[in-house]
Design a protein around this motif. Structure first.
Motif, PDB file in Angstrom:
ATOM      1  N   ASP A 138      -7.846 -21.335  46.564  1.00  0.00           N
ATOM      2  CA  ASP A 138      -6.570 -21.578  45.896  1.00  0.00           C
ATOM      3  C   ASP A 138      -5.372 -21.165  46.755  1.00  0.00           C
ATOM      4  OD1 ASP A 138      -7.010 -18.870  45.725  1.00  0.00           O
ATOM      5  OD2 ASP A 138      -6.295 -18.679  43.658  1.00  0.00           O
ATOM      6  N   HIS A 139      -5.613 -20.658  47.961  1.00  0.00           N
ATOM      7  CA  HIS A 139      -4.531 -20.316  48.884  1.00  0.00           C
ATOM      8  C   HIS A 139      -4.571 -21.179  50.138  1.00  0.00           C
ATOM      9  CE1 HIS A 139      -4.269 -16.809  46.283  1.00  0.00           C
ATOM     10  NE2 HIS A 139      -3.067 -16.617  46.787  1.00  0.00           N
ATOM     11  N   SER A 140      -5.220 -22.324  50.065  1.00  0.00           N
ATOM     12  CA  SER A 140      -5.261 -23.235  51.205  1.00  0.00           C
ATOM     13  C   SER A 140      -4.002 -24.107  51.199  1.00  0.00           C
ATOM     14  CB  SER A 140      -6.514 -24.114  51.149  1.00  0.00           C
ATOM     15  OG  SER A 140      -6.424 -25.017  50.070  1.00  0.00           O
ATOM     16  N   ALA A 141      -3.869 -24.938  52.226  1.00  0.00           N
ATOM     17  CA  ALA A 141      -2.692 -25.802  52.330  1.00  0.00           C
ATOM     18  C   ALA A 141      -2.655 -26.852  51.225  1.00  0.00           C
ATOM     19  CB  ALA A 141      -2.667 -26.488  53.691  1.00  0.00           C
ATOM     20  N   ASP A 142      -3.786 -27.087  50.572  1.00  0.00           N
ATOM     21  CA  ASP A 142      -3.812 -28.075  49.491  1.00  0.00           C
ATOM     22  C   ASP A 142      -3.464 -27.478  48.133  1.00  0.00           C
ATOM     23  OD1 ASP A 142      -4.562 -30.299  51.029  1.00  0.00           O
ATOM     24  OD2 ASP A 142      -6.643 -29.629  51.022  1.00  0.00           O
ATOM     25  N   PHE A 143      -3.703 -26.182  47.927  1.00  0.00           N
ATOM     26  CA  PHE A 143      -3.581 -25.621  46.583  1.00  0.00           C
ATOM     27  C   PHE A 143      -2.692 -24.393  46.470  1.00  0.00           C
ATOM     28  CE2 PHE A 143      -7.821 -27.595  46.888  1.00  0.00           C
ATOM     29  CZ  PHE A 143      -7.591 -28.642  46.018  1.00  0.00           C
ATOM     30  N   LEU A 144      -1.946 -24.037  47.503  1.00  0.00           N
ATOM     31  CA  LEU A 144      -1.075 -22.871  47.426  1.00  0.00           C
ATOM     32  C   LEU A 144      -0.025 -23.095  46.349  1.00  0.00           C
ATOM     33  CD1 LEU A 144      -0.560 -20.128  48.740  1.00  0.00           C
ATOM     34  CD2 LEU A 144       1.102 -21.245  50.207  1.00  0.00           C
ATOM     35  N   SER A 145       0.051 -22.195  45.391  1.00  0.00           N
ATOM     36  CA  SER A 145       0.978 -22.258  44.244  1.00  0.00           C
ATOM     37  C   SER A 145       0.683 -23.430  43.318  1.00  0.00           C
ATOM     38  CB  SER A 145       2.433 -22.335  44.718  1.00  0.00           C
ATOM     39  OG  SER A 145       2.751 -21.220  45.504  1.00  0.00           O
ATOM     40  N   ARG A 146      -0.530 -23.953  43.346  1.00  0.00           N
ATOM     41  CA  ARG A 146      -0.922 -25.067  42.472  1.00  0.00           C
ATOM     42  C   ARG A 146      -2.289 -24.747  41.863  1.00  0.00           C
ATOM     43  NH1 ARG A 146      -1.665 -29.842  45.841  1.00  0.00           N
ATOM     44  NH2 ARG A 146      -1.876 -30.931  43.891  1.00  0.00           N
ATOM     45  N   THR A 147      -2.325 -23.747  40.990  1.00  0.00           N
ATOM     46  CA  THR A 147      -3.609 -23.313  40.428  1.00  0.00           C
ATOM     47  C   THR A 147      -4.238 -24.385  39.548  1.00  0.00           C
ATOM     48  OG1 THR A 147      -2.450 -22.212  38.621  1.00  0.00           O
ATOM     49  CG2 THR A 147      -3.031 -20.871  40.532  1.00  0.00           C
ATOM     50  N   GLU A 148      -3.424 -25.170  38.852  1.00  0.00           N
ATOM     51  CA  GLU A 148      -3.984 -26.239  38.008  1.00  0.00           C
ATOM     52  C   GLU A 148      -4.691 -27.286  38.864  1.00  0.00           C
ATOM     53  OE1 GLU A 148      -0.333 -26.208  38.058  1.00  0.00           O
ATOM     54  OE2 GLU A 148      -0.414 -24.380  36.878  1.00  0.00           O
ATOM     55  N   GLY A 199      -8.122 -14.138  45.915  1.00  0.00           N
ATOM     56  CA  GLY A 199      -7.949 -15.454  45.309  1.00  0.00           C
ATOM     57  C   GLY A 199      -9.259 -16.034  44.839  1.00  0.00           C
ATOM     58  N   GLN A 200      -9.214 -17.296  44.485  1.00  0.00           N
ATOM     59  CA  GLN A 200     -10.401 -18.003  44.015  1.00  0.00           C
ATOM     60  C   GLN A 200     -10.918 -18.905  45.124  1.00  0.00           C
ATOM     61  OE1 GLN A 200     -10.042 -20.122  40.369  1.00  0.00           O
ATOM     62  NE2 GLN A 200      -8.838 -18.525  39.387  1.00  0.00           N
ATOM     63  N   ALA A 201     -12.237 -19.037  45.166  1.00  0.00           N
ATOM     64  CA  ALA A 201     -12.860 -19.914  46.145  1.00  0.00           C
ATOM     65  C   ALA A 201     -13.953 -20.703  45.456  1.00  0.00           C
ATOM     66  CB  ALA A 201     -13.440 -19.111  47.298  1.00  0.00           C
ATOM     67  N   LEU A 202     -14.097 -21.947  45.826  1.00  0.00           N
ATOM     68  CA  LEU A 202     -15.188 -22.783  45.348  1.00  0.00           C
ATOM     69  C   LEU A 202     -16.299 -22.683  46.383  1.00  0.00           C
ATOM     70  CD1 LEU A 202     -16.079 -24.823  43.159  1.00  0.00           C
ATOM     71  CD2 LEU A 202     -15.309 -26.612  44.706  1.00  0.00           C
ATOM     72  N   THR A 203     -17.423 -22.136  45.998  1.00  0.00           N
ATOM     73  CA  THR A 203     -18.533 -21.913  46.919  1.00  0.00           C
ATOM     74  C   THR A 203     -19.731 -22.751  46.519  1.00  0.00           C
ATOM     75  OG1 THR A 203     -19.378 -20.055  45.633  1.00  0.00           O
ATOM     76  CG2 THR A 203     -17.818 -19.552  47.407  1.00  0.00           C
ATOM     77  N   VAL A 204     -20.594 -22.971  47.488  1.00  0.00           N
ATOM     78  CA  VAL A 204     -21.823 -23.727  47.274  1.00  0.00           C
ATOM     79  C   VAL A 204     -22.983 -22.853  47.715  1.00  0.00           C
ATOM     80  CG1 VAL A 204     -23.130 -25.754  47.995  1.00  0.00           C
ATOM     81  CG2 VAL A 204     -20.696 -25.935  47.652  1.00  0.00           C
ATOM     82  N   ALA A 205     -24.025 -22.811  46.920  1.00  0.00           N
ATOM     83  CA  ALA A 205     -25.254 -22.119  47.298  1.00  0.00           C
ATOM     84  C   ALA A 205     -26.339 -23.162  47.494  1.00  0.00           C
ATOM     85  CB  ALA A 205     -25.661 -21.133  46.219  1.00  0.00           C
ATOM     86  N   ALA A 206     -27.097 -23.005  48.557  1.00  0.00           N
ATOM     87  CA  ALA A 206     -28.198 -23.931  48.825  1.00  0.00           C
ATOM     88  C   ALA A 206     -29.352 -23.645  47.882  1.00  0.00           C
ATOM     89  CB  ALA A 206     -28.642 -23.797  50.275  1.00  0.00           C
TER      90      ALA A 206
END
Length: 186
Positions: free
Chosen positions: A154-164, A135-142
């Motif tokens: 995109d597979h968390s409880a907030d965005f599962l099946s909600r790619t937009e 899946g996709q992940a939003l990552t942060v680099a220091a």
């Protein structure tokens, strides 16, 4: 037949021009996305269970068993507190930085330490469980190059099946990062 819970999203998005409203505190931590249906459904079931547990506690008090009532009260408060904490988890932003709120931990990262915010393809946890899927992940680099925790997937409880919704949330966090990384907050 219009469904008011669906039209509320359209009304919210129609008035969202990306600017802070004049009566809102600009230094307040805010979530740049709405909690997803999975997170809300799990919290609603937990709150319903907590309500039944509180009702059972009242029945136990009426029966006169105070030690059992105390145990029931503590258990129901733990369930309600867990449901409320579950609703608070996620990524929060402010002009000060990023805040990653987990169930047990909270980590704040000032914008001065954020180097880059990227969306990458990688194995991610499905609904926070040990199972991983691509899946996709939003990552942060220091700024020093060290990796910080994954912010959103995109597979968390907030965005599962909600790619937009995931794309909008990732863009919103990226916009906050672009705006406040270069600006010193005093």
């Amino acid at each position: 037949m219009p469904l008011p819970f669906l039209t509320a999203d359209g009304a919210f998005d129609a008035h969202d021009n990306g600017e802070t409203l004049p009566y809102e505190d600009p230094d307040r931590w805010r979530r740049p996305y709405r909690p997803g249906p999975w997170r809300v459904a799990i919290a609603a079931v937990a709150l319903l269970l907590g309500a039944f547990m509180l009702f059972a506690t009242v029945i136990i008090v009426a029966a006169g068993t105070w030690t059992g009532a105390l145990g029931g009260m503590l258990a129901s408060l733990a369930v309600v507190g867990s449901a409320l904490r579950m609703l608070r988890t996620g990524v929060w932003v402010s002009p000060k930085g990023l805040r990653v709120v987990g169930f047990f931990t909270t980590r704040s990262i000032p914008w001065s330490q954020v180097g880059a915010v990227r969306t990458v393809q990688q194995p991610v946890r499905w609904l926070g469980l040990p199972r991983t899927v691509q899946g996709q992940a939003l990552t942060v680099a220091a700024r020093g190059g060290s990796a910080l925790p994954v912010l959103l997937t995109d597979h968390s409880a907030d965005f599962l099946s909600r790619t937009e919704a995931f794309d909008r949330a990732a863009d919103s966090v990226g916009a906050w990062a672009d705006e406040y990384r270069a600006v010193p907050v005093g």
